[in-house]
Design a protein around this motif. Structure first.
Motif, PDB file in Angstrom:
ATOM      1  N   ASP A   1     -26.217  -0.574   5.081  1.00 34.34           N
ATOM      2  CA  ASP A   1     -24.814  -0.932   5.278  1.00 34.34           C
ATOM      3  C   ASP A   1     -23.837   0.082   4.682  1.00 34.34           C
ATOM      4  N   GLN A   2     -24.245   0.812   3.676  1.00 42.14           N
ATOM      5  CA  GLN A   2     -23.366   1.776   3.022  1.00 42.14           C
ATOM      6  C   GLN A   2     -23.547   3.203   3.544  1.00 42.14           C
ATOM      7  N   CYS A   3     -24.279   3.341   4.618  1.00 41.77           N
ATOM      8  CA  CYS A   3     -24.561   4.656   5.189  1.00 41.77           C
ATOM      9  C   CYS A   3     -23.273   5.370   5.589  1.00 41.77           C
ATOM     10  N   LEU A   4     -23.165   6.619   5.228  1.00 44.11           N
ATOM     11  CA  LEU A   4     -21.998   7.433   5.551  1.00 44.11           C
ATOM     12  C   LEU A   4     -21.799   7.585   7.049  1.00 44.11           C
ATOM     13  N   TRP A   5     -22.862   7.468   7.807  1.00 43.93           N
ATOM     14  CA  TRP A   5     -22.822   7.728   9.259  1.00 43.93           C
ATOM     15  C   TRP A   5     -22.732   6.447  10.082  1.00 43.93           C
ATOM     16  N   ARG A   6     -22.726   5.307   9.446  1.00 46.16           N
ATOM     17  CA  ARG A   6     -22.804   4.014  10.140  1.00 46.16           C
ATOM     18  C   ARG A   6     -21.728   3.844  11.215  1.00 46.16           C
ATOM     19  N   GLU A   7     -20.497   4.200  10.919  1.00 41.93           N
ATOM     20  CA  GLU A   7     -19.395   4.046  11.887  1.00 41.93           C
ATOM     21  C   GLU A   7     -19.646   4.829  13.184  1.00 41.93           C
ATOM     22  N   ASP A   8     -20.288   5.953  13.044  1.00 47.21           N
ATOM     23  CA  ASP A   8     -20.521   6.852  14.165  1.00 47.21           C
ATOM     24  C   ASP A   8     -21.876   6.624  14.847  1.00 47.21           C
TER      25      ASP A   8
END
Length: 59
Positions: free
Chosen positions: A50-57
């Protein structure tokens, strides 16, 4: 995130961007951080990062 921003993150993490494509570079950063290299594999809702830097993309 734009490629230039990703390259900056890679540089900060000590990952050489070279001629890697966006997904390849993100996966290299994920591996270096000790995370699963799952970017772009359709697992965004099930990966548990859930805290992944790339999650939004990610898709």
């Amino acid at each position: 995130m734009k490629m230039q921003e990703i390259k900056e993150v890679a540089k900060q993490r000590g990952v050489k961007a070279g001629t890697l494509k966006k997904a390849e570079l993100i996966k290299a950063i994920q591996r270096m951080e000790g995370n699963a290299d799952c970017y772009g594999e359709g697992k965004a809702t099930t990966c548990g990062q859930d805290q992944c830097l790339w999650r939004e993309d990610c898709d």
